[in-house]
Design a protein around this motif. Structure first.
Motif, PDB file in Angstrom:
ATOM      1  N   GLN A 147     -17.602  -5.876   6.024  1.00 50.24           N
ATOM      2  CA  GLN A 147     -17.040  -4.528   5.873  1.00 50.24           C
ATOM      3  C   GLN A 147     -15.517  -4.489   5.935  1.00 50.24           C
ATOM      4  OE1 GLN A 147     -17.677  -1.965   9.377  1.00 50.24           O
ATOM      5  NE2 GLN A 147     -18.507  -3.750  10.448  1.00 50.24           N
ATOM      6  N   TYR A 148     -14.906  -5.495   6.540  1.00 50.91           N
ATOM      7  CA  TYR A 148     -13.449  -5.513   6.689  1.00 50.91           C
ATOM      8  C   TYR A 148     -12.740  -5.755   5.356  1.00 50.91           C
ATOM      9  CZ  TYR A 148     -14.791  -5.810  11.536  1.00 50.91           C
ATOM     10  OH  TYR A 148     -15.356  -5.542  12.760  1.00 50.91           O
ATOM     11  N   ASP A 149     -13.279  -6.652   4.567  1.00 48.18           N
ATOM     12  CA  ASP A 149     -12.625  -7.019   3.312  1.00 48.18           C
ATOM     13  C   ASP A 149     -13.405  -6.562   2.082  1.00 48.18           C
ATOM     14  OD1 ASP A 149     -10.678  -8.251   4.852  1.00 48.18           O
ATOM     15  OD2 ASP A 149     -11.636 -10.216   4.763  1.00 48.18           O
ATOM     16  N   ASN A 150     -14.553  -5.964   2.275  1.00 51.94           N
ATOM     17  CA  ASN A 150     -15.380  -5.474   1.171  1.00 51.94           C
ATOM     18  C   ASN A 150     -14.829  -4.114   0.726  1.00 51.94           C
ATOM     19  OD1 ASN A 150     -17.398  -4.422  -0.494  1.00 51.94           O
ATOM     20  ND2 ASN A 150     -19.031  -5.434   0.672  1.00 51.94           N
ATOM     21  N   ILE A 186     -10.094   5.703   6.547  1.00 49.92           N
ATOM     22  CA  ILE A 186      -8.787   6.341   6.397  1.00 49.92           C
ATOM     23  C   ILE A 186      -8.177   6.063   5.031  1.00 49.92           C
ATOM     24  CG2 ILE A 186      -7.474   4.442   7.484  1.00 49.92           C
ATOM     25  CD1 ILE A 186      -5.756   6.723   8.778  1.00 49.92           C
ATOM     26  N   THR A 187      -8.323   4.848   4.508  1.00 51.76           N
ATOM     27  CA  THR A 187      -7.706   4.516   3.224  1.00 51.76           C
ATOM     28  C   THR A 187      -8.406   5.220   2.062  1.00 51.76           C
ATOM     29  OG1 THR A 187      -6.962   2.360   4.038  1.00 51.76           O
ATOM     30  CG2 THR A 187      -7.101   2.650   1.642  1.00 51.76           C
ATOM     31  N   GLY A 188      -9.741   5.132   2.043  1.00 51.42           N
ATOM     32  CA  GLY A 188     -10.474   5.751   0.938  1.00 51.42           C
ATOM     33  C   GLY A 188     -10.313   7.254   0.910  1.00 51.42           C
ATOM     34  N   THR A 189     -10.422   7.892   2.088  1.00 52.12           N
ATOM     35  CA  THR A 189     -10.294   9.345   2.181  1.00 52.12           C
ATOM     36  C   THR A 189      -8.880   9.783   1.826  1.00 52.12           C
ATOM     37  OG1 THR A 189     -11.947   9.339   3.954  1.00 52.12           O
ATOM     38  CG2 THR A 189     -10.655  11.344   3.663  1.00 52.12           C
ATOM     39  N   ALA A 190      -7.892   9.077   2.379  1.00 56.36           N
ATOM     40  CA  ALA A 190      -6.493   9.424   2.130  1.00 56.36           C
ATOM     41  C   ALA A 190      -6.127   9.247   0.662  1.00 56.36           C
ATOM     42  CB  ALA A 190      -5.585   8.566   3.003  1.00 56.36           C
ATOM     43  N   LYS A 191      -6.609   8.192   0.047  1.00 50.59           N
ATOM     44  CA  LYS A 191      -6.282   7.932  -1.363  1.00 50.59           C
ATOM     45  C   LYS A 191      -6.758   9.091  -2.237  1.00 50.59           C
ATOM     46  CE  LYS A 191      -6.553   4.271  -4.861  1.00 50.59           C
ATOM     47  NZ  LYS A 191      -7.074   5.051  -5.995  1.00 50.59           N
ATOM     48  N   TYR A 215       1.991  -3.686  12.565  1.00 45.80           N
ATOM     49  CA  TYR A 215       1.947  -4.128  11.171  1.00 45.80           C
ATOM     50  C   TYR A 215       2.397  -3.009  10.238  1.00 45.80           C
ATOM     51  CZ  TYR A 215       0.253  -5.753   6.668  1.00 45.80           C
ATOM     52  OH  TYR A 215       0.183  -6.122   5.354  1.00 45.80           O
ATOM     53  N   PHE A 216       1.955  -1.784  10.519  1.00 41.12           N
ATOM     54  CA  PHE A 216       2.362  -0.634   9.708  1.00 41.12           C
ATOM     55  C   PHE A 216       3.879  -0.443   9.768  1.00 41.12           C
ATOM     56  CE2 PHE A 216       3.483   3.888   9.530  1.00 41.12           C
ATOM     57  CZ  PHE A 216       2.993   4.232   8.282  1.00 41.12           C
ATOM     58  N   ASN A 217       4.456  -0.610  10.943  1.00 38.94           N
ATOM     59  CA  ASN A 217       5.886  -0.353  11.130  1.00 38.94           C
ATOM     60  C   ASN A 217       6.778  -1.488  10.638  1.00 38.94           C
ATOM     61  OD1 ASN A 217       5.511   2.200  12.338  1.00 38.94           O
ATOM     62  ND2 ASN A 217       5.158   1.265  14.339  1.00 38.94           N
ATOM     63  N   THR A 218       6.264  -2.722  10.697  1.00 35.63           N
ATOM     64  CA  THR A 218       7.131  -3.877  10.400  1.00 35.63           C
ATOM     65  C   THR A 218       6.607  -4.794   9.292  1.00 35.63           C
ATOM     66  OG1 THR A 218       6.060  -5.340  12.018  1.00 35.63           O
ATOM     67  CG2 THR A 218       7.825  -3.893  12.832  1.00 35.63           C
ATOM     68  N   GLY A 219       5.325  -4.677   8.955  1.00 34.63           N
ATOM     69  CA  GLY A 219       4.735  -5.600   7.991  1.00 34.63           C
ATOM     70  C   GLY A 219       4.392  -6.942   8.594  1.00 34.63           C
ATOM     71  N   ASP A 244      -4.687   0.108   2.683  1.00 38.77           N
ATOM     72  CA  ASP A 244      -3.578   0.367   1.777  1.00 38.77           C
ATOM     73  C   ASP A 244      -2.616   1.232   2.584  1.00 38.77           C
ATOM     74  OD1 ASP A 244      -1.731   1.172  -0.052  1.00 38.77           O
ATOM     75  OD2 ASP A 244      -3.148   2.016  -1.492  1.00 38.77           O
ATOM     76  N   MET A 245      -1.657   0.612   3.228  1.00 38.86           N
ATOM     77  CA  MET A 245      -0.769   1.323   4.143  1.00 38.86           C
ATOM     78  C   MET A 245       0.097   2.357   3.429  1.00 38.86           C
ATOM     79  SD  MET A 245      -1.445   0.305   7.202  1.00 38.86           S
ATOM     80  CE  MET A 245      -2.145  -1.060   8.158  1.00 38.86           C
ATOM     81  N   SER A 246       0.178   2.285   2.102  1.00 39.56           N
ATOM     82  CA  SER A 246       1.016   3.232   1.368  1.00 39.56           C
ATOM     83  C   SER A 246       0.461   4.652   1.405  1.00 39.56           C
ATOM     84  CB  SER A 246       1.181   2.783  -0.090  1.00 39.56           C
ATOM     85  OG  SER A 246      -0.043   2.905  -0.809  1.00 39.56           O
ATOM     86  N   VAL A 247      -0.826   4.822   1.725  1.00 41.50           N
ATOM     87  CA  VAL A 247      -1.405   6.169   1.771  1.00 41.50           C
ATOM     88  C   VAL A 247      -1.428   6.720   3.200  1.00 41.50           C
ATOM     89  CG1 VAL A 247      -2.807   5.795  -0.292  1.00 41.50           C
ATOM     90  CG2 VAL A 247      -3.789   5.311   1.967  1.00 41.50           C
ATOM     91  N   ILE A 248      -0.866   5.969   4.146  1.00 40.95           N
ATOM     92  CA  ILE A 248      -0.799   6.410   5.544  1.00 40.95           C
ATOM     93  C   ILE A 248       0.652   6.722   5.878  1.00 40.95           C
ATOM     94  CG2 ILE A 248      -1.255   5.781   7.942  1.00 40.95           C
ATOM     95  CD1 ILE A 248      -3.427   3.869   6.896  1.00 40.95           C
TER      96      ILE A 248
END
Length: 452
Positions: A147-150, A186-191, A215-219, A244-248
């Motif tokens: 589920q993490y990478d699927n 969060i990613t699917g809903t936000a997208k 990770y979100f703040n610094t990569g 996909d951190m771009s939608v957060i």
């Protein structure tokens, strides 16, 4: 006739419920997307079925096959429902941090459950990630859902959760708040929501001990950020591919204690009996409240049901052992008395002496002690009945009219527990302090303690 063909057709279309009390200090409207209304009691039903459908379509999952997954319980439940309807076997690998109830539920659904240690790195052969991957290779006709990478995980929420929220709010949603775990929800809903309105703000709630916030703040995936935590269902020690951190727009971290306490408040103040992540979600929202205005409409995602946490955050003892529950104890009551000494009497004393002590100290209950040992008790109520029946009894020894000794509890026993031991027949409870001295708590003390 409105008849579902199987349990899988009941997944989705969960309600939005307005929060009225717990968020009353906020200037805006806050509603919860309560996904414990799914048949498996969690939002994970959505992505579990989507992963199965994609695996079938791509030829990874064949008739009679075995589904293997590393899961904290909720994804396993969704996969188990799909396996029952579609005829698959299930092997689930989980961690020893998860509540026993989750594993028991999965077993009840016919799955095999393997428990692995929590405090190991993902690459460790004992980690539940590694064990799940190994079993998938060793088991004939098996497929590891991962589920993490699927990416079917986040696709499920892009296709269902996002559109439902948009429709239910008539497109008026301004903020989405969601705990961050695998990243799918969060990613699917936000997208989806940001495609409808790019101005919608998306806030992720993380656990302390997870590396996602940094990770979100610094990569940077900084393993120095990783340490054990009690929060369940969110937070990670690596970054799953579903992100996909771009939608957060922002991350905030919530402590184990704050999330647990807030979940209990949700149950008591809103009637929403939710899991750990729901409490953390609301706490995270409150931490970001300064960004809200009166015209905002905030949607918080409540992932799962509280029944999976009854032995943890909804268990007073579990909460107290971790310092999460601030409760009054026997010791607290005694401390508030300013060193008032316990009044006792030997069994050889006369009844009249006990009556005099009660009058002198204005008390109703006296432990009877011989040579430092508690042998019984006398109470104002019990003496009144006896003296009223026979006035001459006041000259007799207490040995002849002893009442049962008061229960003896630990010095740190919670007030709630003490209260349950006090009844019409038993008016007090005893405990010994660290020095071995006895103290007494009565019904009157309990009432005073609760009233403060």
């Amino acid at each position: 006739m409105e008849i579902k063909n199987n349990i899988l057709e009941t997944i989705g279309n969960t309600p939005l419920i307005r929060l009225n009390r717990i968020t009353k200090a906020l200037p805006c409207t806050v509603v919860a997307k309560v996904d414990y209304f799914n048949p498996g009691n969690s939002i994970k039903d959505r992505m579990a079925i989507k992963m199965i459908e994609v695996a079938e379509a791509e030829g990874h999952l064949k008739p009679g096959g075995t589904i293997i997954e590393g899961t904290s319980g909720n994804t396993g439940m969704g996969l188990a429902l799909g396996a029952i309807v579609k005829g698959y076997k299930c092997i689930f690998v989980t961690t020893d941090k998860q509540s026993k109830e989750k594993a028991d539920v999965l077993k009840a659904m016919g799955a095999e459950v393997i428990v692995c240690p929590t405090n190991v790195e993902p690459e460790d052969p004992q980690s539940y990630y590694s064990v799940a991957a190994r079993l998938a290779k060793e088991t004939p006709n098996a497929y590891h859902m991962n589920q993490y990478d699927n990416l079917a995980n986040r696709q499920a929420h892009y296709e269902t959760t996002g559109p439902e929220i948009w429709r239910q709010t008539e497109g008026k949603i301004t903020h989405l708040v969601c705990t961050a775990g695998t990243g799918g929800t969060i990613t699917g809903t936000a997208k989806y929501l940001k495609e409808q309105n790019p101005n919608i703000r998306v806030w992720a709630v993380d656990a302390y001990g997870s590396l996602l916030t940094k990770y979100f703040n610094t990569g940077e995936e900084d393993l120095n950020e990783v340490y054990p935590y009690f929060s369940e269902g969110f937070g990670e020690d690596f970054v799953p591919k579903n992100y996909d951190m771009s939608v957060i727009d922002a991350f905030t971290q919530v402590t184990d204690k704050d999330g647990a306490v807030m979940a209990r408040k949700l149950a008591k103040e809103e009637g929403l009996f939710c899991g750990y992540s729901a409490g953390s979600c609301i706490k995270g929202l409150l931490q970001l409240k300064d960004s809200l205005t009166k015209d905002d409409l905030v949607v918080c995602i409540f992932h799962d049901h509280g029944s999976r946490y009854v032995a943890k955050i909804y268990n007073d003892q579990w909460m107290m052992e971790r310092g999460f529950l601030e409760v009054k104890t026997f010791k607290d009551i005694i401390s508030s008395r300013k060193n008032r000494q316990l009044v006792t009497i030997p069994s050889t004393a006369a009844v009249s002496e006990a009556v005099e002590l009660m009058r002198k100290y204005d008390i109703e209950h006296i432990p009877v002690m011989d040579n430092g040992a508690v042998v019984g008790a006398v109470s104002e109520g019990g003496l009144f009945q006896k003296i009223f029946s026979d006035p001459n009894i006041k000259n007799e020894s207490l040995q002849n009219i002893l009442e049962p000794a008061y229960p003896i509890v630990a010095f740190d026993t919670p007030v709630e527990r003490i209260g349950s031991l006090i009844s019409k027949a038993n008016g007090a409870v005893l405990a010994q302090d660290e020095a071995g001295n006895y103290h007494i708590v009565t019904k009157y003390d309990i009432v005073q303690s609760v009233a403060k």
